[in-house]
Structures are given as structure tokens and as C-alpha cells.
Motif scaffolding. Structure first.
Motif, PDB file in Angstrom:
ATOM      1  N   ASN A   1       4.695  -1.635   5.147  1.00 47.51           N
ATOM      2  CA  ASN A   1       3.306  -1.097   4.205  1.00 47.51           C
ATOM      3  C   ASN A   1       3.030  -2.058   3.635  1.00 47.51           C
ATOM      4  N   ASP A   2       2.257  -3.476   4.118  1.00 49.64           N
ATOM      5  CA  ASP A   2       1.561  -4.385   3.437  1.00 49.64           C
ATOM      6  C   ASP A   2      -0.073  -4.196   3.783  1.00 49.64           C
ATOM      7  N   GLU A   3      -0.796  -4.534   3.215  1.00 49.86           N
ATOM      8  CA  GLU A   3      -1.997  -4.601   3.425  1.00 49.86           C
ATOM      9  C   GLU A   3      -1.992  -6.855   3.118  1.00 49.86           C
ATOM     10  N   ILE A   4      -2.752  -6.854   4.547  1.00 49.31           N
ATOM     11  CA  ILE A   4      -2.525  -8.844   4.283  1.00 49.31           C
ATOM     12  C   ILE A   4      -4.393  -9.439   4.280  1.00 49.31           C
ATOM     13  N   ARG A   5      -4.561  -9.697   3.214  1.00 52.88           N
ATOM     14  CA  ARG A   5      -5.736 -10.381   3.319  1.00 52.88           C
ATOM     15  C   ARG A   5      -5.950 -11.621   3.357  1.00 52.88           C
ATOM     16  N   PHE A   6      -6.266 -12.671   4.018  1.00 50.38           N
ATOM     17  CA  PHE A   6      -6.935 -14.180   3.405  1.00 50.38           C
ATOM     18  C   PHE A   6      -8.097 -14.491   2.431  1.00 50.38           C
ATOM     19  N   LEU A   7      -7.729 -15.226   1.606  1.00 55.69           N
ATOM     20  CA  LEU A   7      -8.875 -15.332   0.316  1.00 55.69           C
ATOM     21  C   LEU A   7      -9.170 -16.591   0.693  1.00 55.69           C
ATOM     22  N   PHE A   8      -9.761 -17.020   0.317  1.00 56.18           N
ATOM     23  CA  PHE A   8     -10.695 -18.462   0.196  1.00 56.18           C
ATOM     24  C   PHE A   8     -11.907 -18.630  -0.495  1.00 56.18           C
ATOM     25  N   SER A   9     -11.353 -20.347  -1.241  1.00 57.73           N
ATOM     26  CA  SER A   9     -13.099 -19.966  -2.147  1.00 57.73           C
ATOM     27  C   SER A   9     -13.178 -22.168  -1.472  1.00 57.73           C
ATOM     28  N   ALA A  10     -14.829 -22.216  -0.804  1.00 54.17           N
ATOM     29  CA  ALA A  10     -14.879 -23.478  -1.002  1.00 54.17           C
ATOM     30  C   ALA A  10     -15.573 -24.616  -2.122  1.00 54.17           C
TER      31      ALA A  10
ATOM     32  N   ILE B   1       0.622  -1.114  -0.672  1.00 48.25           N
ATOM     33  CA  ILE B   1      -0.381   0.089  -0.089  1.00 48.25           C
ATOM     34  C   ILE B   1       0.506   1.307   0.243  1.00 48.25           C
ATOM     35  N   GLU B   2       0.264   2.613  -0.341  1.00 44.47           N
ATOM     36  CA  GLU B   2       0.967   3.605  -0.556  1.00 44.47           C
ATOM     37  C   GLU B   2       1.683   3.817   0.719  1.00 44.47           C
ATOM     38  N   ASN B   3       0.966   4.035   1.761  1.00 41.68           N
ATOM     39  CA  ASN B   3       1.646   4.600   2.967  1.00 41.68           C
ATOM     40  C   ASN B   3       1.935   3.663   4.089  1.00 41.68           C
ATOM     41  N   PHE B   4       3.387   3.863   4.680  1.00 43.68           N
ATOM     42  CA  PHE B   4       3.580   3.182   5.567  1.00 43.68           C
ATOM     43  C   PHE B   4       2.903   3.035   7.225  1.00 43.68           C
ATOM     44  N   GLY B   5       3.011   1.841   7.227  1.00 42.62           N
ATOM     45  CA  GLY B   5       1.824   1.383   9.161  1.00 42.62           C
ATOM     46  C   GLY B   5       2.799   0.902   9.636  1.00 42.62           C
ATOM     47  N   SER B   6       2.033   1.084  10.911  1.00 47.68           N
ATOM     48  CA  SER B   6       3.409   0.468  12.014  1.00 47.68           C
ATOM     49  C   SER B   6       4.533  -0.972  11.585  1.00 47.68           C
TER      50      SER B   6
END
Length: 550
Positions: free
Chosen positions: A407-416, A399-404
Motif C-alpha cells: 500500500n505504498d505509492e512510490i515517486r521519484f522526485l527531482f530538481s536540477a 495509500i489507503e487501499n492495498f495493491g498487488s
């Protein structure tokens, strides 16, 4: 690992001692027998908030002790940070007295509850079926991925630099804000500074002038008193010095006639020296006390100026007035050098941002590498649980801005389902799918052995048959990497355990009590048969139980 649990006077438990083994342990028993009470007591020993209604006997204190065997030297650091001795045999003890006061100990050393909880979280992970909702929490997802990536050291460096970066950013913003302020404010500051500079303030000056004015304003009376004192000492017929000289001469003659009086003459001579010194000091003060009208006026004007400045600037004493002058000087100098200061702050911020970006990239690369391997492991496991077409992915996007934490956005993705693209877990996974997915994730994480003891509280609720057997197999495999304790109602899971514990209620006394015991092989057959046939032990159920245990 958790070796032993001692519980005294807790809920339905009067007194209970149970030892746990390494590998896969299972706990079974009828609903309400006390399985949740056992976990509640363990959580209490690890720092959970005390329920003041848990006392079995309201007149006795409750004590819960959990004994651990610590083989991971990495835990030594957290003990040392909290001034605790690291020992391979470690005992957590928690007490609750009838007055509802709680105390916590680690190896007999009193500790704060937060300390007990912080260390306890490194030893035991208690997971209930409701905790599966954590999978949809972004913070949990990132923390889990960082544990798998072993990002601890890099993350600490990043967070330290992130704090420095934010400090520099605030400093630059303050300088820019200062630069855009109305120049009239700086003119006013300079006007105030010029006024104080012209006054030529000196440390201690105000108190010194006050003293001098007090002396000069009483100079006439002081002069009169000094003249009188000098007259008494030496400028009169009855002057003290004249009489003391006469006394000394008399004693000088007397000592020839009365030798015992010689010491009296010596004492008078000493007194005469002291009186001469006093007379000299009085004469000096008299000569130095002159009433100068011009000097008095100058001092009074100076005193009035300083007093007006103190009143104008609303300070309580002269020291604060000098401090105000110095502060104004710093502010004016800072304003005049603002462009230089801004340029310096920009450079410092750019250097910090460069360092931050480098650390963030390291975090990103390690997360991406771990996410790929982890996604494949979880997918393989979850497909074994009656979801053959399930897909699980960990998405790591910059992502654009630094965070604590980078600068990553983590998402768990799933399909059953087959042919359905993976999507955000929060939108597409049902409760049952979340439970199976959490089990798969915990199993995959167990390979990293990040917490020595894992406890499942009915995480297998809502499944049966082949899926239950698969879950039991996964748990048995997890027991090879860590100590796993699972509370279950499924015979397929219970049969896979290496060690089987049975919780039951005793209603024979005046009050119901919960007990626990280890089941031997034949007892396990009977217990699993009951689980298979709703407490009715039939020959068919016994044969089926034997098959499961084999």
C-alpha cells in the motif's frame, strides 16, 4: 558475466567471435559500423523477438551463442524452476533458419522463448538512451526500489496473502448479495425442494422401474413362453428330460456290452444335470411371473411422476434430477444460515487484512530505509555530472487501499536547479537530465550487484567535456562491482575502460561485413585520437589521447 559472443549469418555479420572481460569494457567505431547490430544479436540470443530479415545469407541459418560464467548461486533457483541444470559455464543459443523458424536453447536444452527471456533478464541488463524514459514509469520505480530493498521474499509472502485476501473479499460480497436478494427467491427454492423431497427420489430408481414395467407389460407373453418351455422340458410325453433319462438308461445297458461307450454315458449324465437345472430355473420364473394389475398401475404412476419432474426441471436424466435436489438443499441451507456465514467470512477477512497490513508495513519500512540511502547516493553521483545543485529523492507514501505490491505509492522526485523544490520527475526533468540521472541510478544500483552484466548503448549521448570525463569515471567505478559494457562515441569515456573493442566495416568483398577486434595500447591511442579530432589523427590529438589514457 558475459564471456563470449559468437554470431553467424546475422545482418552485416558473416562470422564473428568476441570475448569479453570482467570490469569496464568499451566498444567504439564509426556510425553504422555495426555496434547496434552487435547488441541486436546479443538481444536475439537472450530471447528478443526475431527480425526475420536479419539473415546475411538468405540460404543459411543464423546462429547466435552467448556464453556466460555464472558465479551467483542465487541464480540456481530460476534454472531449477524451469527444469534446467545450473552450471557455472552457461550457453544461450538461438537459431533462425531460412524458413524463418526460430529455436532457443540453454545448455543445449530446448526452451521456450519466454523462458530464455526470463532467465536472460537475470544475466544481462541492456540499456539504451531511450530507456531513460523508464525512470518516469511508476512500475519501474517500485521494482527498482524493491530490488534495492531486497524485498523479494517478503513481497512473495505479501502477494500470496493478497490473493487470499481478495478471494475472501469476493466470498463476503457474494454472501452479502445473497442475503439482500428477495426472500421470494428463497421461497421458490424451498417450494422446488419440497416437491422433490416429497417425491422421495432414490438412486437408480428410474431405471429399475423402467425394467420392471417392461417385464410386467409383457407378462402374458412371457408366461406363455415359460409354460411352453416347461412343457418341452418335463410336462409332455416327449419331454426332453424324459427322453434324456431313457437315453441314459439305454447307454447304461450298452456299456456292459460295449465298454468303449462308457464315456458317452458319463457325458449324457452331465447333460442331464444341466438340463434339470435349466428346468428348475424355468419353473421358478413361471411361478414368479404373476400379472398384478394393481402393482402395474402403481409403478406406472410412479414412473409418470418421475418423468414429469425431469421434464419440469429440464434435466436429461434421473441422476441430474437427484443432483438438482441436492443443490437446492445446499442453497436453501446456505440461505437459512447466511448470517452465520457472513459473520465467519468477516472474521476471516479481518484476520487476512491484519496479516496483509503487517506484511505491507514490513515492505514500507524496508522501502523507506532503502529510499533514504539510495536517494543520497544518486544525488551525490548526479551532482558530479554538471548539475551541482541537483537533488534526487525517492518518496514512499502510504495509500489507503492495498495493491498487488503493498500500500505504498512510490515517486521519484527531482530538481536540477538551486533553490527549486523537488517535484515529480515526469514533470521537471529534461531528456538530457534523465540520461544523466539514469546513469547515476544504474551506478548506485550496481553496488547491490543485482545483475552481473550491464550494457549501456550510447547512454552518454549529448554530453561532452568535463561531464563526459565524469561519466567515464563513474562507469569505471561501476566496473569494480559488475561487468559493464558501454557503446560510446566519447573519447573521455573510452579512455576510462579497462578493455577497448573496435567495430569496423570491411567493404573489400562482394558484400559489406562488420568485424570487431580488441585494441592494444598503441591502437587505443590512435582510436581515441580519431575520436578527439573527427578521424584526423594529428600530433596534438595523439598527445591528448595519451593524456586521457593515463
Amino acid at each position: 558475466m558475459l564471456k563470449q559472443l559468437h554470431i553467424s549469418n546475422y545482418a552485416l555479420i558473416d562470422e564473428l567471435d568476441v570475448s569479453f572481460e570482467n570490469g569496464f569494457n568499451v566498444i567504439t567505431g564509426e556510425t553504422g559500423a555495426g555496434k547496434s547490430i552487435l547488441l541486436g544479436a546479443l538481444g536475439f540470443a537472450l530471447g528478443d523477438r526475431a527480425d526475420t530479415n536479419v539473415l546475411y545469407d538468405k540460404d543459411k541459418k543464423c546462429v547466435v551463442e552467448a556464453a556466460f560464467s555464472l558465479t551467483d548461486d542465487a541464480l540456481r533457483t530460476i534454472f531449477e524452476e524451469n527444469d534446467l541444470d545450473f552450471e557455472t559455464e552457461c550457453i544461450f543459443r538461438r537459431e533462425l533458419n531460412p524458413q524463418k523458424k526460430s529455436r532457443a536453447f540453454i545448455n543445449d536444452t530446448p526452451v521456450a522463448l519466454q523462458t530464455m527471456k526470463e532467465i536472460g533478464c537475470q544475466l544481462v541488463d541492456i540499456h539504451s538512451q531511450h530507456d531513460s524514459l523508464l525512470l518516469t514509469n511508476a512500475d519501474f520505480q517500485l521494482k527498482l526500489l524493491d530490488e534495492i530493498s531486497q524485498n523479494g521474499e517478503v513481497l512473495s509472502q505479501y502477494q500470496a496473502e493478497y490473493g487470499h485476501y481478495n478471494t475472501l473479499k469476493r466470498k463476503l460480497n457474494e454472501l452479502k448479495e445473497m442475503a439482500t436478494k428477495n426472500a421470494a427467491e428463497n421461497d421458490y427454492l424451498k417450494f422446488q425442494l419440497d416437491e422433490l423431497d416429497k417425491a422421495q427420489l432414490k438412486e437408480g430408481e428410474y431405471a429399475e422401474i423402467e425394467h420392471t414395467l417392461s417385464v410386467m407389460e409383457n407378462a402374458e407373453e412371457i408366461k406363455t413362453l415359460l409354460v411352453t418351455a416347461n412343457g418341452l422340458m418335463e410336462d409332455s410325453e416327449t419331454a426332453i428330460l424324459g427322453q434324456i433319462n431313457e437315453l441314459a438308461s439305454t447307454l447304461s445297458r450298452l456299456k456292459h456290452l460295449l465298454p468303449d461307450t462308457e464315456s458317452l454315458q458319463e457325458r449324457v449324465n452331465i447333460l442331464k444335470v444341466e438340463l434339470k437345472d435349466i428346468a428348475y430355473e424355468l419353473r421358478r420364473h413361471e411361478d414368479g411371473t404373476q400379472f398384478d394389475e394393481g402393482q402395474l398401475q402403481n409403478l406406472q404412476e410412479r414412473y409418470d411422476l418421475l418423468s414429469r419432474l425431469m421434464m419440469k426441471h429440464r434435466v436429461n436424466d434421473f441422476g441430474e434430477l437427484i443432483a438438482l435436489r441436492d443443490s437446492l438443499k445446499e442453497r436453501v441451507n446456505a440461505f437459512e444460515n447466511i448470517d452465520e456465514a457472513i459473520a465467519k467470512a468477516k472474521k476471516e477477512l479481518k484476520d487476512s487484512e491484519k496479516q496483509l497490513s503487517s506484511l505491507a508495513k514490513t515492505l514500507h519500512d524496508k522501502r523507506c530505509q532503502a529510499a533514504k540511502v539510495f536517494s543520497e547516493k544518486v544525488t551525490t553521483l548526479v551532482q558530479q555530472l554538471a548539475m551541482p545543485f541537483a537533488q534526487f529523492q525517492v518518496s514512499v507514501e502510504i495509500i489507503e487501499n492495498f495493491g498487488s505490491k503493498g500500500n505504498d505509492e512510490i515517486r521519484f522526485l527531482f530538481s536540477a536547479n538551486k533553490g527549486i523544490a523537488v517535484d515529480d520527475l515526469r514533470r521537471v526533468a529534461s531528456g538530457g537530465e534523465l540520461s544523466r540521472l539514469m546513469l547515476s541510478i544504474k551506478s548506485a544500483v550496481s553496488d547491490y550487484n543485482y545483475i552481473p552484466t550491464l550494457i549501456f548503448d550510447e547512454i552518454d549521448t549529448g554530453v561532452s567535456g568535463e561531464v563526459a570525463a565524469k561519466i567515464g569515471g563513474i562507469m569505471r567505478q561501476m566496473g569494480h562491482s559488475l561487468q559493464l559494457i558501454s557503446i560510446t562515441h566519447l573519447p573521455q569515456v573510452a579512455s576510462q575502460a579497462e578493455h577497448h573493442y573496435f567495430i569496423y566495416k570491411d567493404n573489400e568483398g562482394e558484400r559489406t561485413q562488420s568485424h570487431i577486434r580488441v585494441l592494444q595500447h598503441d591502437e587505443r591511442i590512435t582510436e581515441i585520437a580519431k575520436m578527439l579530432s573527427n578521424d584526423q589523427v594529428t600530433p596534438e590529438a595523439l598527445r591528448a589521447a595519451e593524456v586521457l589514457l593515463k
